[in-house]
Design a protein around this motif. Structure first.
Motif, PDB file in Angstrom:
ATOM      1  N   LEU A  94     -22.451  -4.619  -8.456  1.00 34.79           N
ATOM      2  CA  LEU A  94     -21.745  -4.827  -7.484  1.00 34.79           C
ATOM      3  C   LEU A  94     -20.345  -4.211  -7.453  1.00 34.79           C
ATOM      4  CD1 LEU A  94     -22.811  -8.427  -6.654  1.00 34.79           C
ATOM      5  CD2 LEU A  94     -23.609  -6.495  -5.513  1.00 34.79           C
ATOM      6  N   SER A  95     -19.510  -4.199  -6.385  1.00 33.91           N
ATOM      7  CA  SER A  95     -18.053  -3.568  -6.289  1.00 33.91           C
ATOM      8  C   SER A  95     -17.466  -4.620  -6.242  1.00 33.91           C
ATOM      9  CB  SER A  95     -18.055  -2.729  -5.111  1.00 33.91           C
ATOM     10  OG  SER A  95     -18.109  -3.550  -3.838  1.00 33.91           O
ATOM     11  N   ALA A  96     -16.175  -4.773  -6.691  1.00 32.92           N
ATOM     12  CA  ALA A  96     -15.185  -5.818  -6.702  1.00 32.92           C
ATOM     13  C   ALA A  96     -15.061  -6.503  -5.126  1.00 32.92           C
ATOM     14  CB  ALA A  96     -13.706  -5.107  -6.940  1.00 32.92           C
ATOM     15  N   SER A  97     -15.253  -5.639  -4.316  1.00 35.62           N
ATOM     16  CA  SER A  97     -15.216  -6.267  -2.796  1.00 35.62           C
ATOM     17  C   SER A  97     -16.519  -7.234  -2.471  1.00 35.62           C
ATOM     18  CB  SER A  97     -14.851  -5.162  -1.757  1.00 35.62           C
ATOM     19  OG  SER A  97     -15.830  -4.340  -1.806  1.00 35.62           O
ATOM     20  N   GLU A  98     -17.512  -6.693  -2.930  1.00 37.05           N
ATOM     21  CA  GLU A  98     -18.656  -7.121  -2.771  1.00 37.05           C
ATOM     22  C   GLU A  98     -18.856  -8.592  -3.531  1.00 37.05           C
ATOM     23  OE1 GLU A  98     -21.829  -3.601  -1.989  1.00 37.05           O
ATOM     24  OE2 GLU A  98     -21.206  -3.867  -4.049  1.00 37.05           O
ATOM     25  N   ILE A  99     -18.430  -8.490  -4.964  1.00 38.82           N
ATOM     26  CA  ILE A  99     -18.288  -9.686  -5.531  1.00 38.82           C
ATOM     27  C   ILE A  99     -17.475 -10.800  -4.838  1.00 38.82           C
ATOM     28  CG2 ILE A  99     -17.539 -10.714  -7.886  1.00 38.82           C
ATOM     29  CD1 ILE A  99     -18.284  -8.068  -9.203  1.00 38.82           C
ATOM     30  N   ARG A 113     -19.162   6.273  -4.508  1.00 36.66           N
ATOM     31  CA  ARG A 113     -18.216   6.618  -3.342  1.00 36.66           C
ATOM     32  C   ARG A 113     -18.322   5.201  -2.558  1.00 36.66           C
ATOM     33  NH1 ARG A 113     -15.879  10.909  -1.766  1.00 36.66           N
ATOM     34  NH2 ARG A 113     -14.928  10.895   0.152  1.00 36.66           N
ATOM     35  N   LEU A 114     -17.138   4.310  -2.604  1.00 37.73           N
ATOM     36  CA  LEU A 114     -17.005   3.318  -1.584  1.00 37.73           C
ATOM     37  C   LEU A 114     -16.136   3.673  -0.468  1.00 37.73           C
ATOM     38  CD1 LEU A 114     -16.709   0.806  -4.376  1.00 37.73           C
ATOM     39  CD2 LEU A 114     -18.797   1.233  -3.137  1.00 37.73           C
ATOM     40  N   GLY A 115     -16.732   4.001   0.764  1.00 39.88           N
ATOM     41  CA  GLY A 115     -15.903   4.508   2.103  1.00 39.88           C
ATOM     42  C   GLY A 115     -15.357   5.614   1.673  1.00 39.88           C
ATOM     43  N   LYS A 116     -13.846   5.864   1.658  1.00 44.48           N
ATOM     44  CA  LYS A 116     -13.365   7.194   1.539  1.00 44.48           C
ATOM     45  C   LYS A 116     -12.785   7.375   0.197  1.00 44.48           C
ATOM     46  CE  LYS A 116     -11.717   7.303   6.247  1.00 44.48           C
ATOM     47  NZ  LYS A 116     -10.412   7.341   7.067  1.00 44.48           N
ATOM     48  N   SER A 117     -13.147   6.384  -0.659  1.00 41.96           N
ATOM     49  CA  SER A 117     -12.656   6.528  -2.099  1.00 41.96           C
ATOM     50  C   SER A 117     -13.762   6.159  -2.778  1.00 41.96           C
ATOM     51  CB  SER A 117     -11.321   5.663  -2.382  1.00 41.96           C
ATOM     52  OG  SER A 117     -11.761   4.526  -2.299  1.00 41.96           O
ATOM     53  N   PHE A 118     -13.578   6.299  -4.319  1.00 43.98           N
ATOM     54  CA  PHE A 118     -14.442   5.852  -5.395  1.00 43.98           C
ATOM     55  C   PHE A 118     -14.200   4.750  -6.037  1.00 43.98           C
ATOM     56  CE2 PHE A 118     -15.103  10.484  -4.969  1.00 43.98           C
ATOM     57  CZ  PHE A 118     -16.389  10.594  -5.182  1.00 43.98           C
ATOM     58  N   GLY A 119     -15.117   4.034  -6.374  1.00 39.96           N
ATOM     59  CA  GLY A 119     -15.139   2.493  -6.779  1.00 39.96           C
ATOM     60  C   GLY A 119     -16.045   2.192  -7.873  1.00 39.96           C
ATOM     61  N   ARG A 120     -15.597   1.311  -8.716  1.00 42.08           N
ATOM     62  CA  ARG A 120     -16.604   0.849  -9.811  1.00 42.08           C
ATOM     63  C   ARG A 120     -17.613  -0.142  -9.514  1.00 42.08           C
ATOM     64  NH1 ARG A 120     -12.680  -0.993 -14.539  1.00 42.08           N
ATOM     65  NH2 ARG A 120     -11.863  -2.012 -12.588  1.00 42.08           N
ATOM     66  N   LEU A 121     -18.681  -0.073  -9.987  1.00 42.72           N
ATOM     67  CA  LEU A 121     -19.931  -1.079  -9.721  1.00 42.72           C
ATOM     68  C   LEU A 121     -19.945  -1.618 -11.144  1.00 42.72           C
ATOM     69  CD1 LEU A 121     -22.587   0.913  -7.537  1.00 42.72           C
ATOM     70  CD2 LEU A 121     -20.439  -0.627  -6.857  1.00 42.72           C
ATOM     71  N   PHE A 122     -20.343  -3.116 -11.157  1.00 44.33           N
ATOM     72  CA  PHE A 122     -20.263  -3.782 -12.302  1.00 44.33           C
ATOM     73  C   PHE A 122     -21.254  -4.642 -12.400  1.00 44.33           C
ATOM     74  CE2 PHE A 122     -15.602  -3.744 -10.919  1.00 44.33           C
ATOM     75  CZ  PHE A 122     -15.225  -3.205 -11.916  1.00 44.33           C
ATOM     76  N   ARG A 123     -21.865  -4.827 -13.668  1.00 42.41           N
ATOM     77  CA  ARG A 123     -22.853  -5.667 -14.193  1.00 42.41           C
ATOM     78  C   ARG A 123     -22.575  -6.587 -15.292  1.00 42.41           C
ATOM     79  NH1 ARG A 123     -27.645  -4.139 -12.324  1.00 42.41           N
ATOM     80  NH2 ARG A 123     -28.022  -1.936 -11.629  1.00 42.41           N
ATOM     81  N   PRO A 124     -23.221  -7.860 -15.276  1.00 42.68           N
ATOM     82  CA  PRO A 124     -22.959  -8.601 -16.531  1.00 42.68           C
ATOM     83  C   PRO A 124     -23.396  -8.057 -17.644  1.00 42.68           C
ATOM     84  CG  PRO A 124     -24.481  -9.487 -15.176  1.00 42.68           C
ATOM     85  CD  PRO A 124     -24.354  -8.220 -14.439  1.00 42.68           C
ATOM     86  N   THR A 125     -22.867  -8.467 -18.850  1.00 40.96           N
ATOM     87  CA  THR A 125     -23.075  -7.997 -20.148  1.00 40.96           C
ATOM     88  C   THR A 125     -24.111  -8.952 -20.739  1.00 40.96           C
ATOM     89  OG1 THR A 125     -21.291  -8.595 -21.469  1.00 40.96           O
ATOM     90  CG2 THR A 125     -21.281  -6.339 -20.805  1.00 40.96           C
TER      91      THR A 125
END
Length: 136
Positions: A29-34, A68-80
């Motif tokens: 998930l992206s930060a905004s999705e979280i 790509r998240l919209g017009k920019s790039f973003g990170r997607l996160f997972r728990p470790t």
């Protein structure tokens, strides 16, 4: 510089909220999705970046991909680690070296469950067999 030992860490309440979101999905998930998925969030969504930085420092999450998240790039996160692994970590944090309090804790956990006695006994027997097989 030696790497910090993150064998044990504690999640702050906002970090735990973010981790619960990640633990409840298979997707990265992206930060905004979280932030959007945190129920009854009473803090600004913009705070999520600081929360995620803290979780990264603790090695509780990792960047799964950059997309790509919209017009920019973003990170997607997972728990470790899973929620169960975190719970076990907290248990070990407080009950190291087989301290006697550990047994009363286990007893309290068993006493507070809604499971039937036969289910508890069957589960404990299965665990014991699993531990016996590890020693062989």
């Amino acid at each position: 510089m030696p790497e910090k030992d993150n064998r044990y860490f504690y999640l702050l309440p906002k970090e735990e909220q973010a981790m619960n979101v990640l633990w409840q999905t298979e997707d990265a998930l992206s930060a905004s999705e979280i932030a959007e998925r945190i129920p009854d969030r009473n803090w600004p969504a913009s705070s999520i970046q600081n929360i995620l930085r803290g979780l990264e420092k603790k090695n509780a999450i990792k960047v799964a991909s950059i997309t790509r998240l919209g017009k920019s790039f973003g990170r997607l996160f997972r728990p470790t680690l899973s929620a169960n692994e975190y719970a076990i970590m907290q248990f070990h944090r407080f009950y190291q070296n087989n301290q006697p309090g550990c047994y009363s804790m286990i007893s309290s956990l068993l006493g507070s469950t809604s499971a039937k006695n036969s289910e508890i006994i069957a589960s404990l027997q299965m665990l014991l067999k699993e531990y016996e097989n590890r020693e062989e």
